[in-house]
Design a protein around this motif. Structure first.
Motif: not given
Ligand code: FES
Length: 183
Positions: A90, A94, A100-102, A104-109, A157
């Motif tokens: 984190n 990014v 460019k992925e955070s 959060a974008e690569r995991t579930k909420e 990443r």
């Protein structure tokens, strides 16, 4: 076919009808005979169909550990990130990343600790190694591809080396708190 005894021309119509029907019937049989082997060839083998999705029990993957599952005959890394690894991911800007992925974008909420990625390097498809000590350790505490030296960070990443994109996150969902279904 009846003879056209009446001389009204209907015999010709009847003959053409017969010829059309015969041609259509032949056509259908012909296409069927050709299409069947093709369809058969295209159908995936039964064992691949059975692996269209897999369920994985996460209960025994301790924090900081990862396992390698197999899905559609390809490796999938399922990793339980530590809080330090999450913080490290984190903390990255990014906008400066190649892909460019955070995290959060690569995991579930609400499940940022569960990183699920294909275990296939996006350069030429080798299987990267996980975080290990010694010469194969990547520079970014994620994954390292020994083939040509791609380094992936704790969110999977790409950070260094020839791979063009991040490790792919497959389609998956949580069935409950400790079970995921991939595919
Ligand atoms: Fe991984 Fe080339 S296949 S770096």
């Amino acid at each position: 076919l009846k003879e056209d005894n009446a001389g009204d021309g209907n015999d010709g119509v009847r003959r053409r009808d017969f010829l059309d029907i015969a041609a259509v019937s032949f056509g259908v049989v012909g296409v069927g005979a050709v299409a069947f082997p093709l369809v058969n060839q295209m159908a995936p083998p039964a064992d691949v169909m059975a692996l269209a999705s897999i369920e994985v029990d996460l209960t025994n993957i301790a924090e900081g550990q990862a396992i390698k599952a197999s899905w559609r005959k390809q490796p999938v890394f399922i990793r339980n990130l530590t809080q330090a690894e999450i913080d490290e991911a984190n903390a990255v800007d990014v906008s400066g990343l190649r892909d460019k992925e955070s995290l959060a974008e690569r995991t579930k909420e609400g499940k940022a600790n569960w990183l699920v990625t294909m275990g296939v390097c996006t350069h030429l498809g080798c299987v990267p190694t996980g975080v290990v000590t010694g010469e194969n350790k990547g520079d970014y505490n994620g994954y390292f591809c020994p083939c040509h030296g791609s380094h992936y960070d704790t969110a999977g990443r790409i950070r260094k080396g020839p791979a063009p994109t991040n490790l792919v996150v497959p389609e998956f969902e949580f069935l409950d708190d400790s079970t995921i279904r991939i595919g």
